[in-house]
Design an enzyme around this catalytic site. Structure first.
Site, PDB file in Angstrom:
ATOM      1  N   ARG A  92       0.905  -1.122   0.077  1.00  0.00           N
ATOM      2  CA  ARG A  92      -0.047  -0.040  -0.121  1.00  0.00           C
ATOM      3  C   ARG A  92       1.047   1.349   0.034  1.00  0.00           C
ATOM      4  NH1 ARG A  92      -3.155  -1.731   5.417  1.00  0.00           N
ATOM      5  NH2 ARG A  92      -4.334  -3.627   4.737  1.00  0.00           N
ATOM      6  N   TYR A  97      -6.467 -11.119  17.570  1.00  0.00           N
ATOM      7  CA  TYR A  97      -6.107 -10.184  17.576  1.00  0.00           C
ATOM      8  C   TYR A  97      -6.719  -9.018  16.936  1.00  0.00           C
ATOM      9  CZ  TYR A  97      -2.119  -6.579  17.088  1.00  0.00           C
ATOM     10  OH  TYR A  97      -1.369  -5.343  17.281  1.00  0.00           O
ATOM     11  N   HIS A 114      -2.563 -12.160   8.884  1.00  0.00           N
ATOM     12  CA  HIS A 114      -1.526 -11.219   8.250  1.00  0.00           C
ATOM     13  C   HIS A 114      -0.307 -11.839   8.720  1.00  0.00           C
ATOM     14  CE1 HIS A 114       0.476  -7.122   7.880  1.00  0.00           C
ATOM     15  NE2 HIS A 114       1.287  -7.656   8.975  1.00  0.00           N
ATOM     16  N   HIS A 150       2.394  -3.119   5.640  1.00  0.00           N
ATOM     17  CA  HIS A 150       2.051  -2.925   3.844  1.00  0.00           C
ATOM     18  C   HIS A 150       3.056  -1.949   3.327  1.00  0.00           C
ATOM     19  CE1 HIS A 150      -1.271  -5.956   4.308  1.00  0.00           C
ATOM     20  NE2 HIS A 150      -1.313  -5.438   5.500  1.00  0.00           N
ATOM     21  N   ASP A 196      -2.081  -9.891   3.613  1.00  0.00           N
ATOM     22  CA  ASP A 196      -3.288 -10.365   4.271  1.00  0.00           C
ATOM     23  C   ASP A 196      -3.873 -11.712   3.555  1.00  0.00           C
ATOM     24  OD1 ASP A 196      -3.015  -8.280   6.072  1.00  0.00           O
ATOM     25  OD2 ASP A 196      -4.492  -7.079   5.245  1.00  0.00           O
ATOM     26  N   HIS A 209      -8.373  -8.361  13.257  1.00  0.00           N
ATOM     27  CA  HIS A 209      -7.821  -9.445  12.319  1.00  0.00           C
ATOM     28  C   HIS A 209      -8.637 -10.726  12.495  1.00  0.00           C
ATOM     29  CE1 HIS A 209      -4.336  -6.979  12.245  1.00  0.00           C
ATOM     30  NE2 HIS A 209      -3.880  -7.775  11.283  1.00  0.00           N
ATOM     31  N   ASP A 248     -11.300 -11.379  10.194  1.00  0.00           N
ATOM     32  CA  ASP A 248     -11.437 -11.778   8.761  1.00  0.00           C
ATOM     33  C   ASP A 248     -10.332 -12.172   8.129  1.00  0.00           C
ATOM     34  OD1 ASP A 248     -10.886  -9.202   8.562  1.00  0.00           O
ATOM     35  OD2 ASP A 248     -12.414  -8.571   7.436  1.00  0.00           O
ATOM     36  N   HIS A 249      -8.896 -12.224   8.675  1.00  0.00           N
ATOM     37  CA  HIS A 249      -7.840 -12.273   7.916  1.00  0.00           C
ATOM     38  C   HIS A 249      -6.659 -12.520   8.769  1.00  0.00           C
ATOM     39  CE1 HIS A 249      -7.113  -8.059   8.699  1.00  0.00           C
ATOM     40  NE2 HIS A 249      -5.734  -8.381   8.466  1.00  0.00           N
TER      41      HIS A 249
END
Length: 280
Positions: free
Chosen positions: A204, A255, A263, A220, A227, A258, A260-261
């Site tokens: 990003r 955490y 990292h 990122h 992710d 987080h 839904d993913h």
């Protein structure tokens, strides 16, 4: 302006005379060669394989043929140093000792030997710890012409912009960091049965990071984070196996932010936290 070179071609008659001399010499040499060959055949000193390289040599040449991305020109073992060692380390960095991170410094030490051995074992190759033709053949099969591994590409690791600019490091460094992440993801994918892994976010720029509400110091911004979404694997399965694939940063379910993913990243020191997965 450069003056064109003058034509130094000799007249035809001169060329013809010279050709005649060369021709007579060539014919005389040919006759002598044929006589020697006949004598060698009669005495049994000529074998069918005299001019053919051994099978192992032909295999080595084939394995070291030019690759679209990078080609190794020598076997690598403990004690070797150089850019070819760094290129090897990038590709086997997903095979460190559990919980460890392989340093990509161009120095083939014990940790690199162990990583090469694990890579060879993972793909059913003779586990010598030496990078040789069989190892390179597998790496060539795994990499695309842009050096990314077979099952991940640069577009997956950058849905922000097309030139990798605007992050916390130079565009070239961000893209290089993403390449190293992809090779670790390739190792993660292989360890989990070669089933697809979906990357939902990678590099990003600062602007992109602000748009999604990312942390000001997010990895990122450096291009080394990814992710991962659930799919064939649960988020916990991804987080748990990532511990064996050379990631210093692992964040997952339990955490904050987080759920839904999962990292993963290459931060300078270890920080693992996925409490719902028994990590951290």
């Amino acid at each position: 302006m450069r003056t064109p070179p003058r034509d130094s071609t000799p007249p035809f008659s001169s060329r013809a005379r010279r050709f005649g001399v060369r021709a007579r010499r060539s014919l005389g040499g040919l006759a002598l060669s044929l006589a020697l060959l006949a004598a060698a055949v009669l005495t049994g000193t000529v074998t069918a394989t005299a001019s053919a390289p051994p099978e192992s040599a032909r295999a080595t040449v084939a394995a070291r043929a030019a690759d679209g991305c990078y080609s190794w020109q020598r076997d690598l073992s403990e004690g070797a140093k150089g850019e070819d060692v760094t290129q090897l380390q990038i590709r086997v960095a997903g095979y460190p000792a559990p919980g460890e991170v392989l340093t990509m410094d161009g120095d083939f030490g014990p940790a690199t030997k162990a990583a090469v051995t694990r890579f060879q074992q993972a793909y059913g190759l003779p586990a010598s710890g030496t990078a040789n033709s069989a190892t390179y053949e597998k790496l060539y099969a795994l990499q695309d012409d842009d050096c990314s591994p077979a099952h991940f590409d640069f577009d997956e690791l950058n849905d922000c912009n097309s030139d990798w600019s605007g992050g916390a490091v130079s565009a070239a460094q961000a893209k290089s960091n993403a390449l190293r992440t992809m090779w670790k993801l390739e190792a993660l994918r292989h360890a989990l049965g070669d089933k697809p892994i979906t990357v939902t976010s990678g590099f990003r720029s600062k602007a992109c990071n602000d748009q999604v509400g990312g942390a000001p110091s997010s990895r990122h911004l450096y291009g080394d984070a990814a992710d991962l979404a659930s799919g064939p694997h649960t988020l916990c399965s991804l987080a748990q196996e990532a511990r064996n694939r050379g990631f210093n940063g692992i964040l997952g379910p339990g955490y904050p932010g987080h759920g839904d993913h999962t990292h993963v990243d290459h931060r300078g020191s270890r920080f693992w936290s996925a409490p719902n997965c028994g990590i951290g």
